[in-house]
Scaffold this active site. Sequence first.
Site, PDB file in Angstrom:
ATOM      1  N   SER A   1       0.752  -1.370   0.066  1.00  0.00           N
ATOM      2  CA  SER A   1       0.003   0.021   0.198  1.00  0.00           C
ATOM      3  C   SER A   1       0.763   1.315  -0.198  1.00  0.00           C
ATOM      4  CB  SER A   1      -0.857   0.067   1.261  1.00  0.00           C
ATOM      5  OG  SER A   1      -1.370   1.252   1.489  1.00  0.00           O
ATOM      6  N   GLY A   2       0.483   2.296  -0.690  1.00  0.00           N
ATOM      7  CA  GLY A   2       1.327   3.634  -0.868  1.00  0.00           C
ATOM      8  C   GLY A   2       1.214   4.183   0.355  1.00  0.00           C
ATOM      9  N   LEU A   3      -0.264   4.082   0.742  1.00  0.00           N
ATOM     10  CA  LEU A   3      -0.459   4.759   2.188  1.00  0.00           C
ATOM     11  C   LEU A   3       0.524   4.278   3.426  1.00  0.00           C
ATOM     12  CD1 LEU A   3      -1.906   6.700   4.242  1.00  0.00           C
ATOM     13  CD2 LEU A   3      -3.733   4.670   4.193  1.00  0.00           C
TER      14      LEU A   3
ATOM     15  N   ASP B   1       0.940  10.424   2.159  1.00  0.00           N
ATOM     16  CA  ASP B   1       0.781   9.593   0.869  1.00  0.00           C
ATOM     17  C   ASP B   1       0.486  10.647  -0.267  1.00  0.00           C
ATOM     18  OD1 ASP B   1      -0.141   7.557  -0.737  1.00  0.00           O
ATOM     19  OD2 ASP B   1      -1.921   7.322   0.221  1.00  0.00           O
TER      20      ASP B   1
ATOM     21  N   ASP C   1       0.847  -1.067  -5.099  1.00  0.00           N
ATOM     22  CA  ASP C   1       0.203   0.301  -5.298  1.00  0.00           C
ATOM     23  C   ASP C   1       1.109   1.304  -5.698  1.00  0.00           C
ATOM     24  OD1 ASP C   1      -1.286   2.544  -5.025  1.00  0.00           O
ATOM     25  OD2 ASP C   1      -1.382   2.652  -2.795  1.00  0.00           O
TER      26      ASP C   1
ATOM     27  N   ASP D   1       0.728   3.819  -7.220  1.00  0.00           N
ATOM     28  CA  ASP D   1       0.125   5.450  -7.350  1.00  0.00           C
ATOM     29  C   ASP D   1      -0.178   5.912  -8.775  1.00  0.00           C
ATOM     30  OD1 ASP D   1       0.240   5.671  -4.620  1.00  0.00           O
ATOM     31  OD2 ASP D   1       2.118   6.857  -4.623  1.00  0.00           O
TER      32      ASP D   1
ATOM     33  N   GLU E   1      -3.282   4.430 -10.765  1.00  0.00           N
ATOM     34  CA  GLU E   1      -4.530   5.219 -10.497  1.00  0.00           C
ATOM     35  C   GLU E   1      -4.728   6.224 -11.704  1.00  0.00           C
ATOM     36  OE1 GLU E   1      -3.693   5.576  -6.276  1.00  0.00           O
ATOM     37  OE2 GLU E   1      -4.183   7.707  -6.384  1.00  0.00           O
TER      38      GLU E   1
ATOM     39  N   LYS F   1       0.013  12.510  -6.623  1.00  0.00           N
ATOM     40  CA  LYS F   1      -1.473  12.273  -5.986  1.00  0.00           C
ATOM     41  C   LYS F   1      -1.740  12.446  -4.750  1.00  0.00           C
ATOM     42  CE  LYS F   1      -1.999   8.900  -4.263  1.00  0.00           C
ATOM     43  NZ  LYS F   1      -1.850   7.893  -3.056  1.00  0.00           N
TER      44      LYS F   1
ATOM     45  N   ASN G   1      -3.921  10.883  -1.275  1.00  0.00           N
ATOM     46  CA  ASN G   1      -4.744   9.659  -0.855  1.00  0.00           C
ATOM     47  C   ASN G   1      -6.245  10.068  -1.268  1.00  0.00           C
ATOM     48  OD1 ASN G   1      -6.433   8.117   1.689  1.00  0.00           O
ATOM     49  ND2 ASN G   1      -4.628   7.275   1.050  1.00  0.00           N
ATOM     50  N   SER G   2      -6.897   8.832  -1.608  1.00  0.00           N
ATOM     51  CA  SER G   2      -8.313   9.141  -2.004  1.00  0.00           C
ATOM     52  C   SER G   2      -9.093   9.610  -1.116  1.00  0.00           C
ATOM     53  CB  SER G   2      -8.730   7.713  -2.665  1.00  0.00           C
ATOM     54  OG  SER G   2      -7.885   7.696  -3.727  1.00  0.00           O
TER      55      SER G   2
ATOM     56  N   ARG H   1      -6.683   1.675 -11.898  1.00  0.00           N
ATOM     57  CA  ARG H   1      -7.456   1.870 -11.052  1.00  0.00           C
ATOM     58  C   ARG H   1      -8.177   3.419 -11.249  1.00  0.00           C
ATOM     59  NH1 ARG H   1      -5.392   2.905  -4.859  1.00  0.00           N
ATOM     60  NH2 ARG H   1      -6.685   4.938  -4.376  1.00  0.00           N
TER      61      ARG H   1
ATOM     62  N   HIS I   1     -12.497   2.096  -7.167  1.00  0.00           N
ATOM     63  CA  HIS I   1     -12.438   2.520  -5.895  1.00  0.00           C
ATOM     64  C   HIS I   1     -13.634   3.416  -5.200  1.00  0.00           C
ATOM     65  CE1 HIS I   1     -10.398   2.713  -2.221  1.00  0.00           C
ATOM     66  NE2 HIS I   1      -9.448   3.891  -2.422  1.00  0.00           N
TER      67      HIS I   1
HETATM   68  C1  SPV Z   1      -3.398   2.324  -0.388  1.00  0.00           C
HETATM   69  O1  SPV Z   1      -3.390   1.674   0.280  1.00  0.00           O
HETATM   70  O2  SPV Z   1      -2.331   3.373  -0.354  1.00  0.00           O
HETATM   71  C2  SPV Z   1      -4.484   2.643  -1.304  1.00  0.00           C
HETATM   72  C3  SPV Z   1      -5.645   2.437  -1.029  1.00  0.00           C
HETATM   73  O3  SPV Z   1      -4.277   3.315  -2.347  1.00  0.00           O
HETATM   74  S1  SPV Z   1      -6.665   3.521  -0.164  1.00  0.00           S
HETATM   75  O4  SPV Z   1      -5.788   4.189   0.779  1.00  0.00           O
HETATM   76  O5  SPV Z   1      -7.711   3.105   0.179  1.00  0.00           O
HETATM   77  O6  SPV Z   1      -6.794   4.907  -1.359  1.00  0.00           O
HETATM   78 MG    MG Z   2      -2.638   4.259  -2.437  1.00  0.00          MG
END
Ligand code: SPV
Ligand code: MG
Length: 543
Positions: free
Chosen positions: A43-45, A55, A82, A84, A111, A117, A119-120, A156, A187
Site C-alpha cells: 500500500s502506498g499509504l 501519501d 500500489d 500510485d 490510478e 497524487k 490519498n483518495s 484503478r 475505488h
Molecule cells: C493505499 O492503500 O495506499 C491505497 C488504497 O491506495 S486507499 O488508501 O484506500 O486509497
Molecule cells: Mg495508495
Amino acid sequence: MRARTTQLKNMLASGRLEFILEAHNGLSARIVEETGFKGIWASGLALSAQHAVRDNNELSWTQVVGQLEFMTDATGIPILLDGDTGYGDFNNMRRLVRKLGQVGVAGVCIEDKLFPKANSFIHGERQALEDIQTFCGKIQAGKDSQADDDFSIVARVEAFIAGWGLDEALKRAEAYHGAGADAILIHSKHSQPGEVLDFAKEWAGRSPLVIVPTKYYATPTEVFEQAGISLVIWANHMLRTCIEAMQSTAANIHETHSLVESEGQVATVEEVFRLQGAEELLAAERRYARGHSHTATAIVLAASRGQGMDELTRERPKVMLPVAGVPMLRRQIDKFKKQGINDITVVAGYRHDAIDVQGADILVNENWESSGELASLSCALINFSDDMVIIYGDLLFRSYLLHNLLDWEAELLVVVDSSELSTALGNINDLAYCSTPDNRAMYQQKVTLKQVTAKLAPEAGQPDGRWIGMLRVTGAGEQHLRSALETLQVREDFNTLGLPHLLNQLVVEEHPPQVQYVNGHWMDINNLDDLERAGTFEYTQGV
Ligand code: SPV
Ligand code: MG
C-alpha cells in the site's frame, strides 16, 4: 512453486473471490504470508506512513522499490504494488515496470490521477483525473515493458472518488481494459458499497474486478462474492494495528518507568529472531562458516540429580556442583568455547532453573525423573547437526582430549580410555569392547567399537577400555545416529536406556563408531568420593 507473477495472474482469473492483505516492510510481509494469505498489497499509504511521510508521493519511487526488495526477499507470495500514478508519465511507468520485474514484484496498480497524487480519502473529490488517452498510454507502455508475460497491471478508476458518476467510471474502465489492463480496480469512499456494486453489475465480468473496502468495511463479504468481484484488498490493517500497539506500549513504559507491564503484551525477543530467520542462519553457519569458530556443536546431557548426593543437590543439579570453586558445567562450556565451539545445547531436567548455561541453549527433559539419557538426548533432536559432540555433563577432562576428538575424521567417534586404571575396577560402567586393543605404537590406528556394557561381560573377554562419555558425530554419522535413536525410541523400555545402548545399536545397524584411545586425564563424577577427588584433578590436570 509457480512464479509469483503467475500466482497473482491466477488469483485474478480464478473465478473465486480472493483476498490480499496490506504489508509495508519485510517483517509485515512475512507475517502476512505465514498467516496464510496468498498475496500482499504494498500500500502506498502504508509504505509512506511507516516513515511518517504523507501519501502524496513524498516517498520517491526508488525508495518504494527499495522497500519492495525487502518484502519480496522475505516472502514467496505475490506482491501487488500500489504504484500510485506510475510516478510520472508513460516513460516513468516503463522504467517502473522493468524495475518491479527485477525485484520480483508480481504486479502494479496505477490510478488515473495526476502526479503528485493525494490519498483518495483526503478531499478525493478535489482531485483532477488524468486524461483518459494519456492514462491508456501509460498502461500500454507498462504492458510493453514487462519482461514476464504474467506480470499484471491493474488500472484503478478514481471516477467515484473524484465525484464523477457511473458513466464516467465505466467509460474509463472500458478504455483501460482496451489498453491492456489485466484488471480494473474500482475505488469508492462511501460507507456503503452501492456505487461499487452498481459498477460491478454494469461491468459484468469484462475483466477481473478488484475492490478496496476500507470505507464500506461493514459489507458482508458474501455480497462481494455475489457481485462477481475477483480480488478484495484489505488495504491498511497491518499498518493500523501496529500504530495502536506502539502507542499503547510507549505510553505504558513512559508512565510506569518499567517494562514489567508491557513484557507479556509484546512479542518475545525469540519471536523477533524467528521472524528474522535466525535459525536458518545458524544452520548455514554450521555449513559454511569456517575460521575462528569451529563448526561443531555440542550437546551436554545434564538432566540428572546425581545419585547419593542428596544433600549437595537439593538446590541444584549435579552439573552445577562446584569443582575447585567452578561448576562442572561451566568448566565444560569453557572448554568447548576454547575449541571454538559456541553452539552448545544443554539438556537439563532436575532443577533446570538452577542451571547457569552461560549463553548456551537450554532444553528441558520434563520427564527427567522417569527417563534416562536417551530420552534426554531425544529432547535435543532439533539441535542435532552434522558436526557435533555429545557429552555427559559430569565429565571432567583435559582440553587436549576434546581437541584431539575434533581433529579426527570419522563419522562416529568415541573416546575410550585404555589405561589400566579404568579397566581394573570391576564395578565401573561403560566398559568398551573394541575391534583391537590399544596399540600405542600405531598412531591413529583404525579401531571400531564392538560393544559397551554396564558391567564386565565375561563372554566378551577382557574389555579394551572404558568409554569416557564423549561421542563425536560428523557428516552421515548424524543420520546413522538419528536412525539408531529412532529404532530404540519404539522400544517399551526406551526410558531406561542410556547412551551405551545407542552406541550398541549403531554397531547392530552396521555403523560402528570408530575408537580413539586415550590414557587417563579425565574423570566422571558419580558420587561424593569422585567429587572430592575432582578438586585435585582440576588443580593438577584441568587445563
Ligand atoms: C493505499 O492503500 O495506499 C491505497 C488504497 O491506495 S486507499 O488508501 O484506500 O486509497
Ligand atoms: Mg495508495
